[in-house]
Design a protein around this motif. Structure first.
Motif, PDB file in Angstrom:
ATOM      1  N   UNK A 112     -69.183 -98.418 -23.625  1.00 16.93           N
ATOM      2  CA  UNK A 112     -68.646 -98.623 -22.286  1.00 16.93           C
ATOM      3  C   UNK A 112     -69.262 -97.679 -21.278  1.00 16.93           C
ATOM      4  N   UNK A 113     -69.396 -96.408 -21.654  1.00 11.95           N
ATOM      5  CA  UNK A 113     -69.985 -95.436 -20.736  1.00 11.95           C
ATOM      6  C   UNK A 113     -71.477 -95.685 -20.552  1.00 11.95           C
ATOM      7  N   UNK A 137     -57.737 -98.462 -27.030  1.00  9.46           N
ATOM      8  CA  UNK A 137     -58.950 -98.046 -26.327  1.00  9.46           C
ATOM      9  C   UNK A 137     -59.834 -99.189 -25.861  1.00  9.46           C
ATOM     10  N   UNK A 138     -59.724-100.386 -26.464  1.00  8.36           N
ATOM     11  CA  UNK A 138     -60.583-101.497 -26.046  1.00  8.36           C
ATOM     12  C   UNK A 138     -60.115-102.142 -24.748  1.00  8.36           C
ATOM     13  N   UNK A 139     -58.904-101.835 -24.336  1.00 11.64           N
ATOM     14  CA  UNK A 139     -58.314-102.457 -23.139  1.00 11.64           C
ATOM     15  C   UNK A 139     -58.120-101.397 -22.056  1.00 11.64           C
ATOM     16  N   UNK A 140     -58.569-101.677 -20.852  1.00  6.49           N
ATOM     17  CA  UNK A 140     -58.273-100.779 -19.743  1.00  6.49           C
ATOM     18  C   UNK A 140     -59.456-100.125 -19.079  1.00  6.49           C
ATOM     19  N   UNK A 141     -60.629-100.123 -19.736  1.00 10.27           N
ATOM     20  CA  UNK A 141     -61.833 -99.679 -19.056  1.00 10.27           C
ATOM     21  C   UNK A 141     -62.094 -98.189 -19.026  1.00 10.27           C
ATOM     22  N   UNK A 142     -61.321 -97.385 -19.775  1.00  8.41           N
ATOM     23  CA  UNK A 142     -61.651 -95.960 -19.844  1.00  8.41           C
ATOM     24  C   UNK A 142     -62.782 -95.774 -20.847  1.00  8.41           C
ATOM     25  N   UNK A 143     -63.880 -95.181 -20.406  1.00  6.48           N
ATOM     26  CA  UNK A 143     -65.036 -94.976 -21.271  1.00  6.48           C
ATOM     27  C   UNK A 143     -65.496 -93.527 -21.136  1.00  6.48           C
ATOM     28  N   UNK A 144     -66.227 -93.031 -22.133  1.00  8.29           N
ATOM     29  CA  UNK A 144     -66.717 -91.672 -21.970  1.00  8.29           C
ATOM     30  C   UNK A 144     -67.157 -91.024 -23.260  1.00  8.29           C
ATOM     31  N   UNK A 145     -67.588 -89.784 -23.119  1.00 11.77           N
ATOM     32  CA  UNK A 145     -68.013 -88.967 -24.246  1.00 11.77           C
ATOM     33  C   UNK A 145     -67.311 -87.604 -24.153  1.00 11.77           C
ATOM     34  N   UNK A 146     -67.431 -86.835 -25.219  1.00  8.90           N
ATOM     35  CA  UNK A 146     -66.811 -85.516 -25.259  1.00  8.90           C
ATOM     36  C   UNK A 146     -67.781 -84.440 -24.761  1.00  8.90           C
ATOM     37  N   UNK A 147     -67.216 -83.339 -24.353  1.00  5.47           N
ATOM     38  CA  UNK A 147     -67.999 -82.173 -23.943  1.00  5.47           C
ATOM     39  C   UNK A 147     -67.536 -80.971 -24.762  1.00  5.47           C
ATOM     40  N   UNK A 149     -66.157 -78.427 -23.738  1.00  9.01           N
ATOM     41  CA  UNK A 149     -64.868 -77.961 -23.226  1.00  9.01           C
ATOM     42  C   UNK A 149     -63.696 -78.843 -23.644  1.00  9.01           C
ATOM     43  N   UNK A 150     -63.966 -80.081 -24.063  1.00 13.21           N
ATOM     44  CA  UNK A 150     -62.841 -80.928 -24.424  1.00 13.21           C
ATOM     45  C   UNK A 150     -63.218 -82.388 -24.583  1.00 13.21           C
ATOM     46  N   UNK A 151     -62.216 -83.191 -24.884  1.00 14.13           N
ATOM     47  CA  UNK A 151     -62.386 -84.596 -25.220  1.00 14.13           C
ATOM     48  C   UNK A 151     -62.418 -85.462 -23.968  1.00 14.13           C
ATOM     49  N   UNK A 152     -63.356 -86.412 -23.937  1.00 16.84           N
ATOM     50  CA  UNK A 152     -63.443 -87.420 -22.864  1.00 16.84           C
ATOM     51  C   UNK A 152     -63.573 -86.825 -21.472  1.00 16.84           C
ATOM     52  N   UNK A 153     -64.222 -85.676 -21.354  1.00 14.63           N
ATOM     53  CA  UNK A 153     -64.357 -85.049 -20.037  1.00 14.63           C
ATOM     54  C   UNK A 153     -65.507 -85.634 -19.224  1.00 14.63           C
ATOM     55  N   UNK A 154     -66.382 -86.393 -19.877  1.00 16.90           N
ATOM     56  CA  UNK A 154     -67.492 -87.051 -19.181  1.00 16.90           C
ATOM     57  C   UNK A 154     -67.289 -88.550 -19.348  1.00 16.90           C
ATOM     58  N   UNK A 155     -67.123 -89.274 -18.240  1.00 17.14           N
ATOM     59  CA  UNK A 155     -66.879 -90.701 -18.417  1.00 17.14           C
ATOM     60  C   UNK A 155     -66.748 -91.451 -17.108  1.00 17.14           C
ATOM     61  N   UNK A 156     -66.340 -92.702 -17.219  1.00 18.77           N
ATOM     62  CA  UNK A 156     -66.201 -93.570 -16.053  1.00 18.77           C
ATOM     63  C   UNK A 156     -65.220 -94.684 -16.381  1.00 18.77           C
ATOM     64  N   UNK A 157     -64.627 -95.266 -15.349  1.00 19.47           N
ATOM     65  CA  UNK A 157     -63.865 -96.488 -15.515  1.00 19.47           C
ATOM     66  C   UNK A 157     -64.860 -97.651 -15.470  1.00 19.47           C
ATOM     67  N   UNK A 158     -64.892 -98.426 -16.527  1.00 17.48           N
ATOM     68  CA  UNK A 158     -65.824 -99.565 -16.593  1.00 17.48           C
ATOM     69  C   UNK A 158     -65.183-100.637 -17.466  1.00 17.48           C
ATOM     70  N   UNK A 159     -64.731-101.715 -16.831  1.00 18.00           N
ATOM     71  CA  UNK A 159     -64.000-102.749 -17.557  1.00 18.00           C
ATOM     72  C   UNK A 159     -64.941-103.662 -18.344  1.00 18.00           C
TER      73      UNK A 159
END
Length: 366
Positions: A112-113, A137-147, A149-159
């Motif tokens: 997704x990201x 996680x497959x529904x809603x468009x939250x996508x991303x990777x970990x950094x 510093x923490x989980x899912x801190x790099x990402x984008x909304x992409x449906x």
């Protein structure tokens, strides 16, 4: 077949749920990019499903190319993202094309990201193969990777353009992965549907034991619940969608302490986090103690961790709170917490004192 619409205006799409759907996926995807190849991003855990999907695409006249990614949370990284986007560019993916994410939440988040940033956005399809990914996680468009510093801190909304859910693929899922996904099912009851949590107490063990009817019901009910909340607050601006993060602020701190590894699966961390959120709420007189006990008892009944000790986390309260300071939802020096007035009565509190959280965690068994 059950079809759940996710109503987001121009970004609306359907979630299709049906036993055996994977073998008919090509019928649902043929109209997306006629005459174009569809890359499939998957990991080695889903190779049998990959073969079924590619055969379905071929019957529908869709050429495909498999891109294999290492399994596990470690693939949600800059390095894997770079390799994936480079490969997609080598394949000549265009903005009007669609990339298929086949697998669990890691594949969906990563693909997704990648498609959100590739050529400033191209299409993608979610075909989730784990219970957690199917109901959350497959529904809603939250996508991303970990950094670091923490989980899912790099990402984008992409449906996605469509989500295809075949409950029969869960038959090959390891029992631990199935339990981890179940935490996200029961979470919907804890948020705002007490009757569904009661259903989970009554039918959760059967679902985990292989009851196909219970699985289909739980998946459809969960997807409808998430679609409704996402439709009300797509970008998490009003606070409504934030309710889906129940258990996640505590849970992400536990995952960070476990090094975002298989030592503690995401769903296991969410279960422990939900128990801690209800425990904290009860300790502060916000919800009945018996409700917190009930949540912990259900996790115990289905084999999920109900706190730090069961999750294998021995870190100090100070260390866990430090992880929370890096939460991506932090704002103005505060970390919002999802607390509860009771089962089915979750609410967002943006003024929770981290010192209070530290004191609460210091008292938790390890």
């Amino acid at each position: 077949m059950t079809i759940v619409p996710v109503a987001l205006g121009a970004r609306s799409y359907d979630v299709v749920i049906e036993a055996g759907l994977l073998a008919r996926a090509g019928d649902h995807l043929a109209s997306l990019s006629p005459g174009r190849r569809m890359p499939i991003v998957a990991d080695e855990n889903v190779v049998p499903h990959l073969d079924t999907l590619r055969a379905s695409l071929e019957r529908a006249g869709i050429a495909s190319e498999a891109i294999m990614i290492p399994a596990g949370e470690g693939s949600k990284s800059w390095a894997t993202l770079e390799r994936l986007t480079d490969r997609l560019l080598e394949l000549g993916v265009e903005r009007a094309d669609h990339v298929i994410a086949l697998g669990g939440g890691v594949m969906g988040d990563l693909v997704g990201f990648a498609t959100a940033i590739l050529k400033r956005g191209c299409g993608f399809v979610q075909i989730p193969t784990t219970l957690l990914a199917q109901v959350d996680s497959s529904v809603g468009g939250k996508t991303g990777i970990n950094a670091r510093a923490g989980k899912n801190l790099i990402g984008a909304f992409h449906q996605p353009k469509i989500v295809l859910i075949d409950p029969t693929v869960l038959d090959t899922l390891p029992a631990r992965e199935l339990r981890a996904g179940y935490a996200e099912v029961a979470k919907y009851g804890l948020i705002d549907d007490a009757a569904f949590f009661t259903w989970c107490e009554e039918h959760g063990p059967a679902l985990l034991a292989g009851d196909a009817q219970a699985r289909v019901y739980a998946i459809a009910h969960s997807v409808r619940a998430k679609a409704r909340i996402v439709g009300e607050d797509e970008f998490e601006t009003t606070g409504r969608r934030a309710l889906l993060n129940l258990g996640h602020t505590f849970g992400h701190a536990l995952e960070a302490e476990a090094g975002f590894s298989d030592r503690l699966l995401h769903g296991e961390a969410v279960a422990a986090g939900c128990a801690l959120a209800f425990g904290y709420s009860a300790a502060h007189g916000l919800c009945p103690v018996q409700d917190a006990v009930r949540v912990a008892a259900h996790w115990q009944a289905v084999g999920l961790p109900d706190g730090l000790a069961a999750a294998g986390i021995a870190a100090s309260a100070e260390r866990l709170v430090d992880h929370m300071r890096h939460d991506k939802k932090a704002s103005g020096g505060h970390v919002p917490f999802l607390l509860a007035r009771g089962i089915g009565q979750t609410y967002l509190d943006k003024q929770v004192s981290l010192e209070d959280v530290r004191s609460f965690l210091a008292l938790q068994p390890r």
